[in-house]
Scaffold this active site. Sequence first.
Site, PDB file in Angstrom:
ATOM      1  N   GLY A 156       0.724  -1.059  -0.072  1.00 55.40           N
ATOM      2  CA  GLY A 156       0.007   0.097   0.075  1.00 55.40           C
ATOM      3  C   GLY A 156       0.939   1.283   0.017  1.00 55.40           C
TER       4      GLY A 156
ATOM      5  N   ASN B 200       1.594   2.880  -2.462  1.00 55.08           N
ATOM      6  CA  ASN B 200       1.093   4.062  -3.499  1.00 55.08           C
ATOM      7  C   ASN B 200      -0.269   4.532  -2.826  1.00 55.08           C
ATOM      8  OD1 ASN B 200       2.345   4.255  -6.381  1.00 55.08           O
ATOM      9  ND2 ASN B 200       2.581   2.063  -5.780  1.00 55.08           N
TER      10      ASN B 200
ATOM     11  N   LEU C   1      -9.239  -8.240 -13.185  1.00 52.77           N
ATOM     12  CA  LEU C   1     -10.435  -7.803 -12.959  1.00 52.77           C
ATOM     13  C   LEU C   1     -11.485  -8.656 -13.973  1.00 52.77           C
ATOM     14  CD1 LEU C   1      -9.912  -3.982 -12.452  1.00 52.77           C
ATOM     15  CD2 LEU C   1     -10.436  -5.775 -10.774  1.00 52.77           C
TER      16      LEU C   1
ATOM     17  N   ASN D 174      -4.549   2.650 -13.584  1.00 49.03           N
ATOM     18  CA  ASN D 174      -3.687   1.863 -13.045  1.00 49.03           C
ATOM     19  C   ASN D 174      -2.269   2.178 -12.887  1.00 49.03           C
ATOM     20  OD1 ASN D 174      -2.774  -0.722 -11.934  1.00 49.03           O
ATOM     21  ND2 ASN D 174      -1.770  -1.210 -14.009  1.00 49.03           N
TER      22      ASN D 174
ATOM     23  N   HIS E 162       1.637   1.347 -13.146  1.00 48.74           N
ATOM     24  CA  HIS E 162       2.532   0.269 -13.677  1.00 48.74           C
ATOM     25  C   HIS E 162       4.047   0.560 -13.535  1.00 48.74           C
ATOM     26  CE1 HIS E 162       3.720  -3.717 -15.492  1.00 48.74           C
ATOM     27  NE2 HIS E 162       4.429  -2.987 -16.164  1.00 48.74           N
TER      28      HIS E 162
ATOM     29  N   ASP F 102      -2.554  -3.951 -18.955  1.00 52.15           N
ATOM     30  CA  ASP F 102      -1.665  -2.968 -19.094  1.00 52.15           C
ATOM     31  C   ASP F 102      -1.660  -2.578 -20.338  1.00 52.15           C
ATOM     32  OD1 ASP F 102       0.803  -5.104 -17.152  1.00 52.15           O
ATOM     33  OD2 ASP F 102      -0.745  -3.527 -16.729  1.00 52.15           O
TER      34      ASP F 102
ATOM     35  N   GLN G 143      10.675   7.670  -6.982  1.00 48.05           N
ATOM     36  CA  GLN G 143      10.791   9.030  -8.082  1.00 48.05           C
ATOM     37  C   GLN G 143       9.646   9.096  -9.069  1.00 48.05           C
ATOM     38  OE1 GLN G 143      14.864   8.698  -9.482  1.00 48.05           O
ATOM     39  NE2 GLN G 143      15.880   8.944  -7.572  1.00 48.05           N
TER      40      GLN G 143
ATOM     41  N   GLU H 283       6.652   6.375  -9.248  1.00 51.90           N
ATOM     42  CA  GLU H 283       5.076   6.077  -8.807  1.00 51.90           C
ATOM     43  C   GLU H 283       4.424   7.004  -7.950  1.00 51.90           C
ATOM     44  OE1 GLU H 283       4.462   1.805  -7.976  1.00 51.90           O
ATOM     45  OE2 GLU H 283       6.494   1.611  -8.999  1.00 51.90           O
TER      46      GLU H 283
HETATM   47  C1  GRF Z   1       3.740  -1.222  -7.244  1.00 53.04           C
HETATM   48  O1  GRF Z   1       5.020  -1.399  -7.475  1.00 53.04           O
HETATM   49  C2  GRF Z   1       2.995  -0.769  -8.083  1.00 53.04           C
HETATM   50  O2  GRF Z   1       3.687  -0.302  -9.456  1.00 53.04           O
HETATM   51  C3  GRF Z   1       2.717  -2.088  -8.704  1.00 53.04           C
HETATM   52  O3  GRF Z   1       2.412  -2.896  -7.453  1.00 53.04           O
HETATM   53  C4  GRF Z   1       3.166  -2.449  -6.380  1.00 53.04           C
HETATM   54  C5  GRF Z   1       2.379  -1.852  -5.463  1.00 53.04           C
HETATM   55  O4  GRF Z   1       3.131  -1.535  -4.193  1.00 53.04           O
HETATM   56  N1  GRF Z   1       1.293  -2.329  -9.466  1.00 53.04           N
HETATM   57  P1  GRF Z   1       2.093  -1.014  -3.097  1.00 53.04           P
HETATM   58  O5  GRF Z   1       1.210  -1.830  -2.654  1.00 53.04           O
HETATM   59  O6  GRF Z   1       1.505   0.311  -3.663  1.00 53.04           O
HETATM   60  O7  GRF Z   1       3.296  -0.431  -1.992  1.00 53.04           O
END
Ligand code: GRF
Length: 209
Positions: free
Chosen positions: A19, A21, A101, A115, A117, A158, A186, A188
Amino acid sequence: MSMDRGDTFRIAVMVSGGGTNLQAIIDAIASGKIRNTRIVRVISNRKDAYALERAAKAGIDAVAVSRTDYQDKESFEKALIRAVDEADADLIVLAGFLVVLPAELTDRYEGRMINIHPSLIPSFCGKGYYGLKVHEEALKRGVKVTGATVHFVDSGCDTGPIIMQKAVEVQDGDTPEILQKRVMEQAEWVILPEAIDRLANNRTVRDKT
Ligand code: GRF
């Protein structure tokens, strides 16, 4: 339609793991980097996802819909769709959500589901490319630059229209773990909040700037 809709942009975040992100979104809302927005629900397919702790700490409604709680795939997918629909969100954000999904969901939310990626799509993406594997492949190929992509979700893997990308330098001696961390920090955690702010405030989401 929820009574307290007001003009706040409602987002639901789907997670499976740590989590970070999700945390970046929570922090960006708190700091004002993301404006006029509220996370109305966090949905995890794993009960043990640390992302659920992050949601609880932030006082955000969170549900876990775990495949093991359902007899078959159909009833699991129905429960997942219900959990998303109940959020009554303007935008669904997949933040490390690792379950494919159901088409019913991606169809219903086409144009309202994004999403993140951890590569510069169309490199190192598609079936099987998630988590560390993405960075292992980038290092194996010897790319000098990688990064992250925010894109709309369509019925493919994707493959939806790209919204934002941010490049990250690969450095000598990088391991997949070191590279993953740099891409998260840097790229995400920068472009996902920015993309959400653009969508929440009706800014053009695919301009060059
Ligand atoms: C991240 O690297 C994201 O790009 C990918 O899965 C990972 C999730 O990490 N889709 P988190 O759960 O947000 O730490």
